[in-house]
Design an enzyme around this catalytic site. Sequence first.
Site, PDB file in Angstrom:
ATOM      1  N   LEU A   1     -34.194  -8.827   3.380  1.00 43.23           N
ATOM      2  CA  LEU A   1     -35.622  -8.509   3.348  1.00 43.23           C
ATOM      3  C   LEU A   1     -35.994  -7.529   4.459  1.00 43.23           C
ATOM      4  O   LEU A   1     -37.170  -7.351   4.747  1.00 43.23           O
ATOM      5  CB  LEU A   1     -36.459  -9.799   3.488  1.00 43.23           C
ATOM      6  CG  LEU A   1     -36.443 -10.755   2.292  1.00 43.23           C
ATOM      7  CD1 LEU A   1     -37.288 -11.992   2.595  1.00 43.23           C
ATOM      8  CD2 LEU A   1     -36.970 -10.082   1.021  1.00 43.23           C
TER       9      LEU A   1
ATOM     10  N   GLU B   1     -18.988  -5.192   4.067  1.00 48.03           N
ATOM     11  CA  GLU B   1     -18.299  -4.487   5.139  1.00 48.03           C
ATOM     12  C   GLU B   1     -18.882  -4.936   6.472  1.00 48.03           C
ATOM     13  O   GLU B   1     -20.082  -5.148   6.594  1.00 48.03           O
ATOM     14  CB  GLU B   1     -18.457  -2.977   4.978  1.00 48.03           C
ATOM     15  CG  GLU B   1     -17.583  -2.444   3.868  1.00 48.03           C
ATOM     16  CD  GLU B   1     -17.755  -0.953   3.678  1.00 48.03           C
ATOM     17  OE1 GLU B   1     -17.967  -0.239   4.671  1.00 48.03           O
ATOM     18  OE2 GLU B   1     -17.665  -0.518   2.528  1.00 48.03           O
TER      19      GLU B   1
ATOM     20  N   LYS C   1     -23.155   2.454  -6.296  1.00 50.76           N
ATOM     21  CA  LYS C   1     -22.166   2.630  -7.378  1.00 50.76           C
ATOM     22  C   LYS C   1     -22.350   1.540  -8.452  1.00 50.76           C
ATOM     23  O   LYS C   1     -22.362   1.835  -9.649  1.00 50.76           O
ATOM     24  CB  LYS C   1     -20.766   2.549  -6.747  1.00 50.76           C
ATOM     25  CG  LYS C   1     -19.602   2.461  -7.712  1.00 50.76           C
ATOM     26  CD  LYS C   1     -18.273   2.663  -6.985  1.00 50.76           C
ATOM     27  CE  LYS C   1     -17.747   1.441  -6.264  1.00 50.76           C
ATOM     28  NZ  LYS C   1     -17.103   0.425  -7.044  1.00 50.76           N
TER      29      LYS C   1
ATOM     30  N   ASP D   1       0.874  -1.169   0.000  1.00 54.25           N
ATOM     31  CA  ASP D   1       0.000   0.000   0.000  1.00 54.25           C
ATOM     32  C   ASP D   1       0.909   1.215   0.000  1.00 54.25           C
ATOM     33  O   ASP D   1       1.932   1.232   0.689  1.00 54.25           O
ATOM     34  CB  ASP D   1      -0.900  -0.003   1.248  1.00 54.25           C
ATOM     35  CG  ASP D   1      -2.107   0.896   1.078  1.00 54.25           C
ATOM     36  OD1 ASP D   1      -3.229   0.369   1.009  1.00 54.25           O
ATOM     37  OD2 ASP D   1      -1.923   2.132   0.999  1.00 54.25           O
TER      38      ASP D   1
ATOM     39  N   CYS E   1     -20.791   0.238  -2.391  1.00 53.35           N
ATOM     40  CA  CYS E   1     -20.916  -0.681  -3.535  1.00 53.35           C
ATOM     41  C   CYS E   1     -22.283  -0.679  -4.209  1.00 53.35           C
ATOM     42  O   CYS E   1     -22.365  -0.477  -5.420  1.00 53.35           O
ATOM     43  CB  CYS E   1     -20.586  -2.095  -3.090  1.00 53.35           C
ATOM     44  SG  CYS E   1     -18.899  -2.233  -2.524  1.00 53.35           S
TER      45      CYS E   1
ATOM     46  N   THR F   1     -11.351   1.869  -6.943  1.00 53.94           N
ATOM     47  CA  THR F   1     -11.844   2.339  -8.249  1.00 53.94           C
ATOM     48  C   THR F   1     -13.003   3.293  -7.961  1.00 53.94           C
ATOM     49  O   THR F   1     -14.159   2.954  -8.191  1.00 53.94           O
ATOM     50  CB  THR F   1     -12.339   1.153  -9.111  1.00 53.94           C
ATOM     51  OG1 THR F   1     -13.289   0.407  -8.340  1.00 53.94           O
ATOM     52  CG2 THR F   1     -11.211   0.247  -9.526  1.00 53.94           C
TER      53      THR F   1
ATOM     54  N   ARG G   1     -19.829   6.418   3.439  1.00 47.65           N
ATOM     55  CA  ARG G   1     -19.969   6.689   2.003  1.00 47.65           C
ATOM     56  C   ARG G   1     -21.390   6.323   1.569  1.00 47.65           C
ATOM     57  O   ARG G   1     -21.860   5.228   1.841  1.00 47.65           O
ATOM     58  CB  ARG G   1     -18.949   5.874   1.199  1.00 47.65           C
ATOM     59  CG  ARG G   1     -17.554   6.459   1.269  1.00 47.65           C
ATOM     60  CD  ARG G   1     -16.565   5.604   0.537  1.00 47.65           C
ATOM     61  NE  ARG G   1     -16.347   4.340   1.238  1.00 47.65           N
ATOM     62  CZ  ARG G   1     -15.578   3.364   0.785  1.00 47.65           C
ATOM     63  NH1 ARG G   1     -14.965   3.495  -0.373  1.00 47.65           N
ATOM     64  NH2 ARG G   1     -15.406   2.246   1.468  1.00 47.65           N
TER      65      ARG G   1
ATOM     66  N   LYS H   1     -20.277  -9.559 -10.825  1.00 48.79           N
ATOM     67  CA  LYS H   1     -20.181  -8.675  -9.661  1.00 48.79           C
ATOM     68  C   LYS H   1     -21.256  -7.583  -9.710  1.00 48.79           C
ATOM     69  O   LYS H   1     -21.960  -7.329  -8.734  1.00 48.79           O
ATOM     70  CB  LYS H   1     -18.782  -8.063  -9.598  1.00 48.79           C
ATOM     71  CG  LYS H   1     -18.598  -7.015  -8.533  1.00 48.79           C
ATOM     72  CD  LYS H   1     -18.864  -7.601  -7.141  1.00 48.79           C
ATOM     73  CE  LYS H   1     -19.046  -6.516  -6.113  1.00 48.79           C
ATOM     74  NZ  LYS H   1     -17.849  -6.083  -5.499  1.00 48.79           N
TER      75      LYS H   1
ATOM     76  N   ASN I   1     -24.738  -7.196  -7.146  1.00 55.57           N
ATOM     77  CA  ASN I   1     -25.070  -6.016  -6.342  1.00 55.57           C
ATOM     78  C   ASN I   1     -26.335  -5.316  -6.841  1.00 55.57           C
ATOM     79  O   ASN I   1     -27.131  -4.824  -6.040  1.00 55.57           O
ATOM     80  CB  ASN I   1     -23.886  -5.049  -6.299  1.00 55.57           C
ATOM     81  CG  ASN I   1     -22.897  -5.445  -5.209  1.00 55.57           C
ATOM     82  OD1 ASN I   1     -23.191  -6.304  -4.385  1.00 55.57           O
ATOM     83  ND2 ASN I   1     -21.728  -4.839  -5.212  1.00 55.57           N
TER      84      ASN I   1
HETATM   85  C1  UDX Z   1     -22.455  -5.087  -0.498  1.00 53.56           C
HETATM   86  C2  UDX Z   1     -22.668  -6.550  -0.927  1.00 53.56           C
HETATM   87  O1  UDX Z   1     -23.473  -7.216   0.056  1.00 53.56           O
HETATM   88  C3  UDX Z   1     -21.331  -7.260  -1.089  1.00 53.56           C
HETATM   89  O2  UDX Z   1     -21.547  -8.579  -1.554  1.00 53.56           O
HETATM   90  C4  UDX Z   1     -20.508  -6.455  -2.103  1.00 53.56           C
HETATM   91  O3  UDX Z   1     -19.291  -7.054  -2.369  1.00 53.56           O
HETATM   92  C5  UDX Z   1     -20.323  -5.033  -1.620  1.00 53.56           C
HETATM   93  O4  UDX Z   1     -21.601  -4.443  -1.441  1.00 53.56           O
HETATM   94  P1  UDX Z   1     -21.890  -3.772   1.720  1.00 53.56           P
HETATM   95  O5  UDX Z   1     -21.751  -2.534   0.909  1.00 53.56           O
HETATM   96  O6  UDX Z   1     -20.889  -4.026   2.781  1.00 53.56           O
HETATM   97  O7  UDX Z   1     -21.878  -5.062   0.792  1.00 53.56           O
HETATM   98  O8  UDX Z   1     -23.327  -3.692   2.386  1.00 53.56           O
HETATM   99  P2  UDX Z   1     -24.555  -4.690   2.667  1.00 53.56           P
HETATM  100  O9  UDX Z   1     -24.392  -5.334   3.981  1.00 53.56           O
HETATM  101  O10 UDX Z   1     -24.804  -5.550   1.523  1.00 53.56           O
HETATM  102  O11 UDX Z   1     -25.724  -3.608   2.805  1.00 53.56           O
HETATM  103  C6  UDX Z   1     -26.011  -2.710   1.741  1.00 53.56           C
HETATM  104  C7  UDX Z   1     -27.108  -1.744   2.139  1.00 53.56           C
HETATM  105  O12 UDX Z   1     -28.356  -2.418   2.230  1.00 53.56           O
HETATM  106  C8  UDX Z   1     -26.902  -1.081   3.488  1.00 53.56           C
HETATM  107  O13 UDX Z   1     -27.276   0.276   3.395  1.00 53.56           O
HETATM  108  C9  UDX Z   1     -27.815  -1.868   4.412  1.00 53.56           C
HETATM  109  O14 UDX Z   1     -28.231  -1.151   5.539  1.00 53.56           O
HETATM  110  C10 UDX Z   1     -28.971  -2.164   3.475  1.00 53.56           C
HETATM  111  N1  UDX Z   1     -29.766  -3.360   3.858  1.00 53.56           N
HETATM  112  C11 UDX Z   1     -29.212  -4.606   3.803  1.00 53.56           C
HETATM  113  C12 UDX Z   1     -31.093  -3.206   4.225  1.00 53.56           C
HETATM  114  O15 UDX Z   1     -31.607  -2.069   4.268  1.00 53.56           O
HETATM  115  N2  UDX Z   1     -31.823  -4.318   4.521  1.00 53.56           N
HETATM  116  C13 UDX Z   1     -31.306  -5.573   4.486  1.00 53.56           C
HETATM  117  O16 UDX Z   1     -32.058  -6.540   4.742  1.00 53.56           O
HETATM  118  C14 UDX Z   1     -29.959  -5.727   4.113  1.00 53.56           C
END
Ligand code: UDX
Length: 437
Positions: free
Chosen positions: A255, A160, A268, A40, A265, A96, A333, A209, A213
Amino acid sequence: MPEDRPPLAGRRVAVIGAGYVGLPTALALDRFGHSVMICDRDDERLSHLRRGLSPILETGLEELLGEALHRGQFRTTPRAAEAVVGAEFVFLCVDTPPAKDGSADLSFITAVAEEIAPHLERGAVVVNKSTVPLGTAELVEGLIGRGDVDVVSNPEFLREGSAVANSLRPDRIVVGAKDLTVAQRVAALFEQTGSPVVLTDRRSSELIKYAANAFLATKLSFVNSLASMCEAVGADARDLARGIGYDRRIGPDFLQPGPGWGGACLPKDATALVAMAAAAGVEVDVVRAALSSNDSQRDRVVEKIRVAAGGDLRDHTVAVLGLTFKSNTDDRRNSPATAITRKLIERGARVRAHDPTVKAAGEAPPDLQQVTVCEDPYEALAGAEVVVILTEWPLFRELDYRAVRDLVARPVVVDTRNLLDGDLLRSLGFTYFGAGH
Ligand code: UDX
């Protein structure tokens, strides 16, 4: 088993980028028995790592780092050119970020590709793990410009907050390569996970990917819209989730209604998918609708808070609990919680906020300057005319709501995450608004 199959452990691996993707990936590879050099350009980040300190908040990461340092195969360097010397596999895990026009800014990837090209070992495999637009594997291959080096796509699906668990036991491993045997060699690095493996071409791998998402984003927009409908018709979104989630074709996860989906993610990637499809002459209008529904969701939540506040937000005190885009991360973010907080300020509300990862007062980040950020949740709640739960931090469930009732000016709670026990709150004299019920 083919004779020339490489052993499961002991490969020499370089990981470029020690962030949300690179660090859990590198530490998982170390745990699988490979010898890992992580690179890094941020020297301070590396010196933290060498002292066993994680630069990001991620459950289990420091323990895994401690184990890696103890085993002694895990090394660090600020120079990519140095990291790749002797490496059989080079994982590109650099940022990215979205460029101004919404497309992915590939400048870090291209700079690294150019820097490492002359130093790569003969026969090395460069693995794109960052989320990159369709065609990036070909682009990197062109920049490296060496017939003896393969470039493959191996997207990450880390969430995350649970990135360590996801790295050690991924739901699946996707590898896209021009040559099947190269894809198999990359998949073999992760053989100990026992996870299902999808071997494919590079474009399909890159698209998987975005599709994953965008699908999750669409599922959540559907859930949030249905939750609003539940509120309007007197149904209960929590039972709806169970009632449809047991259908194996739908599945029980993702759900839960919320204040909208956010993070680095989902927004984006859903936006990028729509744009890439349009560039190919295809309209993915389902995902476009999911995006616009997510914008409306934030306004729907603000509207709900306005009604709960008695009809007007101007000069009313709102206590906001949670600013990160979800719990167990310090990431804001594209956080719906932060976006809604800003909308409340725009509407004239006085906002007092607490988040376990956001520093108080003078040290508050620039986008929260108009918010009174309190390091103690009870301090944030003092004098509130409406309390709003925006992030599902477990500590908000543990608060002493009897004491909270005596602190607030009006005992009204809008729980956008269905985090609290509504019956308990009502028994204590609160007016409680859940999500979708
Ligand atoms: C996501 C994907 O899950 C992961 O596979 C990818 O590689 C990166 O993007 P992340 O950004 O860490 O991961 O968040 P995630 O836990 O998936 O939640 C995304 C958003 O959905 C959050 O704002 C979360 O609060 C919301 N969420 C998730 C809900 O509102 N309800 C749910 O039941 C699940």
